[in-house]
Design an enzyme around this catalytic site. Structure first.
Site, PDB file in Angstrom:
ATOM      1  N   LYS A   1     -24.976 -18.987   7.955  1.00  0.00           N
ATOM      2  CA  LYS A   1     -26.171 -18.605   7.200  1.00  0.00           C
ATOM      3  C   LYS A   1     -27.415 -18.843   8.053  1.00  0.00           C
ATOM      4  CE  LYS A   1     -28.373 -19.385   2.665  1.00  0.00           C
ATOM      5  NZ  LYS A   1     -28.312 -20.176   1.412  1.00  0.00           N
TER       6      LYS A   1
ATOM      7  N   SER B   1     -28.751 -17.634  -2.754  1.00  0.00           N
ATOM      8  CA  SER B   1     -29.419 -17.013  -1.625  1.00  0.00           C
ATOM      9  C   SER B   1     -28.483 -16.628  -0.494  1.00  0.00           C
ATOM     10  CB  SER B   1     -30.477 -17.977  -1.078  1.00  0.00           C
ATOM     11  OG  SER B   1     -29.867 -19.161  -0.596  1.00  0.00           O
TER      12      SER B   1
ATOM     13  N   SER C   1     -26.417 -21.653  -4.436  1.00  0.00           N
ATOM     14  CA  SER C   1     -26.516 -20.558  -3.459  1.00  0.00           C
ATOM     15  C   SER C   1     -25.266 -20.315  -2.640  1.00  0.00           C
ATOM     16  CB  SER C   1     -27.696 -20.809  -2.513  1.00  0.00           C
ATOM     17  OG  SER C   1     -28.914 -20.684  -3.203  1.00  0.00           O
TER      18      SER C   1
END
Length: 497
Positions: A80, A155, A179
């Site tokens: 990420k 996210s 997330s």
């Protein structure tokens, strides 16, 4: 589609050991699939083909020389884009950090490198991890491989979509209010938030420091267990890092399956009303399978959960306001000077933050600054922290009665792009079931349990602090009972379209 990419990370690791597959071959297949389908999905913001293949070749050479390697050596992984990698662009999905090259590695990155895992690139995300749909990335939304008209969660939608689309077998995400788990739910992947402090946060660009936690994104519970073993452990560079020894999770998962005697609690406040009918049906069906397997299922009440969402959306913006203050055009991030008038520090900050941050980040900074201001601190932030304490107490009382708690991970399946982007409150409700784990620091996992409207549904397992092993044990039983997700992600058939 090459059947190799359909295999789990642990299955691939076994093939690497026996010599039926090389890391270069596997990494090449992964990179080719990324190159072919990332223009459609937009899961990756940066791909490091040269670096990944160099690591793969090194691991193949070391294995050929008879060197003893780690369990996941040679398995490609995606990261990420809020976890820093030395010399690799890290943007947090924001114009504010566009083009930034970190001068150091996050602790989890160093552990992945030490384990010999090729890092193929950085994945898309809501800007600075603020969002539940990956629609708030400055570099365009990521699409859900199950239906490209729908969101992949947020996210960390990029990591979840990359794994769901068989671009990589493994990825890392960060979980502040869900997330990792909410994207896992809507993409049919396994998403894990370990116990707070079990995995180092050093090198994770902070959103809300008391809530953030790095964790695995995978397709199976065993893969998540193997990856958590790689990244977990005490870190002197992180003051919140736990001194506890790393648990042997994969071994436990492989031996799991018998839930007889386990007491499983359904959280009264996180089931039924507010959840889609199809989601509730799959949740109930999973509960029935656990009961058939010998688990005792009871309903428990956590009254403070009714206020957890409100408390979270006061505590989190307050910490966001503090953490985002460094990005001011003078110390860190984009620098933009006013086109007219004097160039003062105040005007440079205003121009830089105005151009560098998107609407959702600005919204949370403003809210956080407001709740921390004189006259509002006790009424808002202080009250929210009291609710946080009540959430922790309710969970302690619940875990005194049951071994684990279970809920649907997300109230709905993946919704369509634009459906909630203009309604912040509707967007925030996606985190309804995942937030309590972050407020209390306990481990939580979303595991696929079925389909509704042809889309994945996630089943969440919550365990007491430090009991990640128990969480994995129950999640493995859920996975075995569900036969993973019935049906196959359409990404498998993309080559034929």
């Amino acid at each position: 589609m090459n059947d190799i990419l359909l295999k789990s990370a642990t299955e691939l690791a076994d093939l690497l050991v026996t010599g039926e597959l090389t890391s270069v071959e596997l990494t090449t297949l992964s990179l080719e699939r990324i190159k072919k389908f990332n223009p459609t999905i937009n899961a990756f913001l940066h791909v490091d083909e040269e670096g990944a293949l160099a690591t793969a070749a090194e691991i193949d050479a070391r294995r050929a020389a008879g060197e003893k390697l780690g369990r996941l050596a040679g398995i490609p992984i995606a990261i990420k884009d809020n976890i820093v990698i030395e010399g690799m662009p890290t943007t947090c999905g924001s114009k504010m950090l566009d083009g930034w090259l970190p001068p150091y590695n996050a602790t989890v990155i160093q552990r992945i490198r030490d384990a010999g895992m090729p890092i193929v690139g950085k994945t898309n995300m809501d800007e600075f991890a603020m969002g539940s749909s990956t629609e708030f990335s400055a570099f365009g939304p990521t699409k859900n491989p199950w239906d490209t008209d729908r969101i992949p969660g947020g996210s960390g939608g990029g990591s979840a979509a990359a794994v769901a689309a068989y671009m990589v077998p493994l990825a890392l995400g960060s979980d502040t209010g869900g997330s990792i788990r909410q994207p896992g739910s809507v993409t049919g992947t396994v998403g894990v938030k370990p116990t707070y402090g079990a995995v180092s946060r050093y090198g994770l660009i902070a959103m809300a420091s008391s809530l953030d936690q790095i964790g695995p994104v995978t397709r199976t519970v065993a893969d998540a267990a193997a990856l958590q073993e790689v990244i977990a452990g005490h870190d002197e560079l992180d003051s919140t890092s736990l001194p506890n020894p790393v648990q042997k999770l994969e071994e436990l998962v492989n031996a799991a399956g018998d839930v007889k005697g386990l007491k499983i609690g359904i959280v009264e406040q996180l089931s039924g009303e507010g959840f889609d009918k199809g989601v509730s049906e799959q949740f109930d069906a999973t509960i029935a399978r656990l009961e058939e397997a010998g688990a005792e299922v009871v309903t428990v009440s956590c009254p403070s959960f009714d206020y957890a969402l409100s408390a979270y959306y006061l505590i989190m913006p307050a910490e966001v306001s503090s953490n985002m203050a460094r990005f001011d055009g003078m110390r860190f991030g984009l620098r933009a000077e006013p086109t007219e008038g004097p160039v003062t520090a105040e005007r440079v900050m205003a121009e830089s933050r105005g151009q560098g941050f998107g609407d959702e980040v600005k919204r949370r900074i403003i809210l956080g600054t407001h709740v921390l201001s004189t006259g509002n601190y006790d009424a808002y932030y202080g009250a929210a922290q009291k609710v946080r304490t009540l959430v922790q107490r309710d969970l302690e009382e619940a875990f005194a009665k049951v071994d684990v708690l279970v809920t649907p991970t997300s109230p709905t399946v993946a919704f369509k792009f634009g459906e909630k982007v203009d309604d912040p409150m509707a967007m925030y409700l996606n985190d309804l079931a995942t937030i309590p784990a972050n407020l209390a620091g306990i481990p939580g996992m979303s595991v696929p349990c079925g389909l509704s409207q042809g889309l994945p549904v996630g089943f969440q397992v919550l365990a007491p602090t430090y009991r990640d092993d128990l969480m994995y044990e129950v999640a493995a039983a859920v996975e075995a009972g569900a036969g993973n997700v019935p049906g196959s992600c359409p990404a498998v058939e993309w080559e034929n379209n």
